[in-house]
Design an enzyme around this catalytic site. Sequence first.
Site, PDB file in Angstrom:
ATOM      1  CG  ASN A 179      -1.536   1.365   1.462  1.00  0.00           C
ATOM      2  OD1 ASN A 179      -2.412   1.810   0.718  1.00  0.00           O
ATOM      3  ND2 ASN A 179      -1.067   2.057   2.504  1.00  0.00           N
ATOM      4  CB  SER A 211      -4.001   5.122  -8.618  1.00  0.00           C
ATOM      5  OG  SER A 211      -4.723   6.326  -8.827  1.00  0.00           O
ATOM      6  CE1 TYR A 222      -0.085   8.294  -6.612  1.00  0.00           C
ATOM      7  CE2 TYR A 222      -1.678   8.452  -8.411  1.00  0.00           C
ATOM      8  CZ  TYR A 222      -1.351   8.061  -7.122  1.00  0.00           C
ATOM      9  OH  TYR A 222      -2.288   7.422  -6.344  1.00  0.00           O
ATOM     10  CE  LYS A 239      -0.052   4.421  -6.268  1.00  0.00           C
ATOM     11  NZ  LYS A 239       0.027   3.436  -5.159  1.00  0.00           N
ATOM     12  CB  ILE A 291      -9.533   7.282  -0.650  1.00  0.00           C
ATOM     13  CG1 ILE A 291      -9.782   6.273  -1.779  1.00  0.00           C
ATOM     14  CG2 ILE A 291      -9.853   6.662   0.714  1.00  0.00           C
ATOM     15  CD1 ILE A 291     -11.192   5.763  -1.901  1.00  0.00           C
TER      16      ILE A 291
END
Length: 254
Positions: free
Chosen positions: A87, A138, A151, A155, A184
């Site tokens: 995670n 993601s 990013y 992912k 989230i």
Amino acid sequence: MPEQGRFTGRAAIVTGAARGIGAATAARLAAEGAQVLLADQAPEVMAQAEALGGVGLRIDLAARGAGEVVVDTALDAFGRLDILVNNAGIGGSKPLLESDDDLIDRFIDTNLKAVLRLTRAAIPHLARPGGRIVSVSSTFGIAGYPGTTAYAVAKAGIAQMTRQLAGELAPEGILVNAVAPGVIETAMTKGHLGNDYYRRAVLEPTPLRRAGTPEEVAAVIAFLASADAAYVAGQVIAVDGGWLAARHPPREAG
């Protein structure tokens, strides 16, 4: 509600476990009977582990050799390893033209290379059959979104790692899957959620019209780590309120 005892007798590693999705996942697994090693660079991980009756480990997962340290610590504490939850990660990407080498390295090192190294260290020790690897990708690793290149690429690599390892490890009884969270409510997204433009551009187009919670992502991770997911392999499950499936027009400002 968690099913009591679903993970009794099983040992798990959860990274990025000091807060957010990682902390919620560690709590969910522990509530269902698992022995859990919580790994994170943040000092809060030790208190989090103590509260759950688990083992805490402060470590920079992007450092070379960190994967072996995490796995060895879990084996020393529990004598076995059944579940790996990858995670840990960082946010705050920029458009590629604004990304210097240090920023690119930071995202690739933390969000992709560290996961590959830890997973490599864990594979020889995972239970056969019954081992589980669940990683956090993601929605931005599945669908393009401007301004998040480094990013998103990292992912997307997690998603492809999941498919690749599912083919390699399923014959040995180790199932590999991933989740792809949308927006989230975590410390990483707090600043964005307070921005009116971000809410109108990203959050309101989500069919459920709200951000998700870490516990909602943890519930899906727990399913993938359990025997209930015994015929699920190589999947990247979006936990995104429907954002990837359909997007509503944002409401008018004002």
